[in-house]
Every structure is written in C-alpha cells, then in structure tokens.
Scaffold this motif. Sequence first.
Motif, PDB file in Angstrom:
ATOM      1  N   ASN A 190       3.364  37.984   8.936  1.00  0.00           N
ATOM      2  CA  ASN A 190       3.474  36.498   9.253  1.00  0.00           C
ATOM      3  C   ASN A 190       3.219  36.212  10.403  1.00  0.00           C
ATOM      4  N   ARG A 191       2.594  36.572  11.360  1.00  0.00           N
ATOM      5  CA  ARG A 191       3.040  35.934  12.684  1.00  0.00           C
ATOM      6  C   ARG A 191       3.061  34.779  12.908  1.00  0.00           C
ATOM      7  N   LYS A 192       1.673  34.107  12.920  1.00  0.00           N
ATOM      8  CA  LYS A 192       1.335  32.192  13.126  1.00  0.00           C
ATOM      9  C   LYS A 192       2.882  32.225  12.792  1.00  0.00           C
ATOM     10  N   VAL A 193       3.843  31.970  11.715  1.00  0.00           N
ATOM     11  CA  VAL A 193       4.636  31.408  11.153  1.00  0.00           C
ATOM     12  C   VAL A 193       6.124  32.142  12.462  1.00  0.00           C
ATOM     13  N   VAL A 194       6.126  33.356  12.741  1.00  0.00           N
ATOM     14  CA  VAL A 194       7.033  33.790  13.356  1.00  0.00           C
ATOM     15  C   VAL A 194       6.908  33.768  14.529  1.00  0.00           C
ATOM     16  N   ALA A 195       5.830  32.814  15.299  1.00  0.00           N
ATOM     17  CA  ALA A 195       5.680  32.651  16.601  1.00  0.00           C
ATOM     18  C   ALA A 195       5.932  31.195  16.721  1.00  0.00           C
ATOM     19  N   CYS A 196       5.550  30.774  15.652  1.00  0.00           N
ATOM     20  CA  CYS A 196       5.922  28.509  15.817  1.00  0.00           C
ATOM     21  C   CYS A 196       7.844  29.027  15.689  1.00  0.00           C
ATOM     22  N   CYS A 197       8.642  29.255  14.586  1.00  0.00           N
ATOM     23  CA  CYS A 197       9.967  29.405  14.661  1.00  0.00           C
ATOM     24  C   CYS A 197      10.364  29.934  16.125  1.00  0.00           C
ATOM     25  N   ARG A 198       9.422  31.109  17.144  1.00  0.00           N
ATOM     26  CA  ARG A 198      10.191  31.463  18.128  1.00  0.00           C
ATOM     27  C   ARG A 198      10.572  30.645  18.879  1.00  0.00           C
ATOM     28  N   THR A 199       9.116  29.495  19.411  1.00  0.00           N
ATOM     29  CA  THR A 199       9.158  28.681  19.773  1.00  0.00           C
ATOM     30  C   THR A 199       9.997  27.858  19.740  1.00  0.00           C
ATOM     31  N   HIS A 200      10.841  27.708  18.677  1.00  0.00           N
ATOM     32  CA  HIS A 200      11.687  26.020  18.521  1.00  0.00           C
ATOM     33  C   HIS A 200      12.640  26.978  18.338  1.00  0.00           C
ATOM     34  N   GLY A 201      12.962  28.191  18.639  1.00  0.00           N
ATOM     35  CA  GLY A 201      14.432  29.091  18.576  1.00  0.00           C
ATOM     36  C   GLY A 201      15.109  28.842  17.180  1.00  0.00           C
ATOM     37  N   VAL A 202      14.435  29.416  16.499  1.00  0.00           N
ATOM     38  CA  VAL A 202      14.445  28.779  14.817  1.00  0.00           C
ATOM     39  C   VAL A 202      14.789  30.536  14.589  1.00  0.00           C
ATOM     40  N   MET A 203      15.786  31.515  14.230  1.00  0.00           N
ATOM     41  CA  MET A 203      15.146  32.690  13.668  1.00  0.00           C
ATOM     42  C   MET A 203      14.557  33.333  12.593  1.00  0.00           C
ATOM     43  N   VAL A 204      14.368  33.881  12.290  1.00  0.00           N
ATOM     44  CA  VAL A 204      13.013  34.415  10.922  1.00  0.00           C
ATOM     45  C   VAL A 204      14.281  34.884  10.283  1.00  0.00           C
ATOM     46  N   THR A 205      14.312  35.390   9.027  1.00  0.00           N
ATOM     47  CA  THR A 205      14.982  36.124   7.792  1.00  0.00           C
ATOM     48  C   THR A 205      13.826  36.120   6.927  1.00  0.00           C
ATOM     49  N   GLY A 206      13.533  37.658   6.606  1.00  0.00           N
ATOM     50  CA  GLY A 206      11.626  37.843   5.922  1.00  0.00           C
ATOM     51  C   GLY A 206      12.830  38.262   4.987  1.00  0.00           C
ATOM     52  N   TYR A 207      12.536  37.808   3.707  1.00  0.00           N
ATOM     53  CA  TYR A 207      12.964  38.824   2.599  1.00  0.00           C
ATOM     54  C   TYR A 207      11.466  39.112   1.949  1.00  0.00           C
ATOM     55  N   MET A 208      12.093  40.173   0.640  1.00  0.00           N
ATOM     56  CA  MET A 208      11.415  41.203   0.407  1.00  0.00           C
ATOM     57  C   MET A 208      10.624  42.258   1.351  1.00  0.00           C
ATOM     58  N   PRO A 209      11.734  43.034   2.114  1.00  0.00           N
ATOM     59  CA  PRO A 209      10.635  43.227   3.172  1.00  0.00           C
ATOM     60  C   PRO A 209      10.159  44.935   3.160  1.00  0.00           C
ATOM     61  N   PHE A 210      10.422  45.090   2.172  1.00  0.00           N
ATOM     62  CA  PHE A 210      10.125  46.428   0.893  1.00  0.00           C
ATOM     63  C   PHE A 210       8.642  45.704   0.489  1.00  0.00           C
ATOM     64  N   ALA A 211       8.126  45.179   0.316  1.00  0.00           N
ATOM     65  CA  ALA A 211       6.865  44.040  -0.820  1.00  0.00           C
ATOM     66  C   ALA A 211       6.888  45.303  -1.985  1.00  0.00           C
ATOM     67  N   TYR A 212       8.631  45.014  -3.139  1.00  0.00           N
ATOM     68  CA  TYR A 212       8.200  45.273  -4.474  1.00  0.00           C
ATOM     69  C   TYR A 212       8.542  47.193  -4.439  1.00  0.00           C
ATOM     70  N   GLY A 213       7.860  47.981  -2.964  1.00  0.00           N
ATOM     71  CA  GLY A 213       8.350  48.606  -2.735  1.00  0.00           C
ATOM     72  C   GLY A 213       6.806  49.267  -2.967  1.00  0.00           C
ATOM     73  N   ASP A 214       5.596  48.530  -2.603  1.00  0.00           N
ATOM     74  CA  ASP A 214       4.459  48.662  -1.452  1.00  0.00           C
ATOM     75  C   ASP A 214       4.007  49.671  -0.551  1.00  0.00           C
TER      76      ASP A 214
END
Length: 267
Positions: free
Chosen positions: A162-186
């Motif tokens: 999700n690099r585009k979203v991460v970059a936009c968040c960081r531009t605005h000082g918004v933290m990124v909380t990532g859900y499903m870090p294991f992608a249901y185990g994939d």
Amino acid sequence: MLQMPMLGAGTFRLKDDVAYQSVLTALELGYRHIDTAQIYGNEAEVGQAIQDSGVARDAIFLTTKVWIDKLAKATFAASVEESLEKLQTEYIDLLLIHWPLKNDAVPMAEYLAELKAVKDKGLVKHIGVSNFTNAQLEQAIAILGEGEILTNQVEVHPYLQNRKVVACCRTHGVMVTGYMPFAYGDVLKDAVIQGIAAKHTATAAQVVLAWMRQNDFVTIPSSTKVANLESNLAAATLTLDAEDMASIATLDRDHRLANPDFAPDWD
C-alpha cells in the motif's frame, strides 16, 4: 495522553467468550492496545475483559470504530454512547470511521463533524479513519484540518504494501495502522519470509511483525492462542537487517483481502 502502542491485539472475527478470553489473555500477557469495532459484535466482551483484567483503564489504548449505518448526525453520537456502555468505559482512546461511504448518502463533512464533536465532548481522546483512499484522506484533512486525524487504518502486509497510501499518510503526519498483517496466513507460508525467520531463529509471524514495526506501521493481529499472543509480543525484540527489509519489499503483489462491495476505488 496515552500514546498508541505499535502492537495491539485485534478482535476482528472473534465472538462471545472467544473474544473475551483473547482480550483477557492479551492484557494478562502485557498487551496495552486493544482494537474492536461496532460491527464486530464483541464490544461488550472486550469491555468485560478489560474490567476483569485488573489493568488500569488509563494504561490501555482502546480503539473502536463507527459502522457505516451509524454515520448520519441522527445516529452517530448515540452509537458512540452505546459503544461506551458496552465497553464499560467513560472514554475511547481512538474512534475511527470504519469505512468511507461510496456515495454521498451521508456527506463526509457531516460524519466527520460528528466524529470531531464526540472528541470535543471528551468521549474520545483521538480520532481517525479506516479504509480511506488518498483522495478521501485529503478530503477529510480539508474538512478537519491538519493534525486532527491520528491514523488511517488500512490493510497492510508484505503482499499488499500500500505504498501510495502510506506516502500520502506520511505527507500529512497521519500514522498508518496496518490490519491483517499476516494476510490470513498467506504471507506466513512465503519462502522469503520463512528463510528470514530461519536466519534469525524466529517465527514467520515475528518476521512480519518486525517488518511492520521497522516500517513504522502500527498493527493489530488477532489470535485466540496464548502461544501466538506471546510470540507476537516477543517480536518486539527482533530486528531485521537491511537485506531482510529489501527482500520483503520485493514481495508486494497487490494481494488485497478486505474488499467488500462497499469498498472505495483503491489507490
């Protein structure tokens, strides 16, 4: 004001006593960040677990989320009051808009005004959004002002970085909380992840959590197993080297799992 811990215990898909036991165990093991939502149907169990844990409320960072059918001015505040009652608490540390609306059935300006209002009343310490695209995040910041949105909670894991979203968040000082870090185990079955785990005498899950942390992502995996909850906490002691991080960076493949019919048009 309590800072949001980088690792939390998620409760997505956990119901009834399973949700209660997972949260109680997490708190007993040392977790101090708990994530739930109105739509999960487990706020009461989460609240009871917090009560029974004996951990001081002001030591716990508690997140919940307003569901899409409660966003209108007529229902928003009442839904938050109901969440507070179920959670047996006088305040929520972080309240999120769970999903943006695809149409303007409720204008964003209306539901974000309600979000800000419950914060101004002291019912909520921090506010944020979830599953917002860059355009929606920019719109939300234009409505609320810079610095109001603590986080955008979105799906992030090695297969969906999700690099585009991460970059936009960081531009605005918004933290990124990532859900499903294991992608249901994939991603836990991935040969690259498993190779890095073997190199560090760690588990695949610990490698993913270390990758999340070293990318400054907050994350909220859920588990019902004591061993997994313990192991996830222990990931805080694992540090990946530059080679490991570069290898995981190559795994991105737009492998999106959370994509309901009401989802926005993703970046």
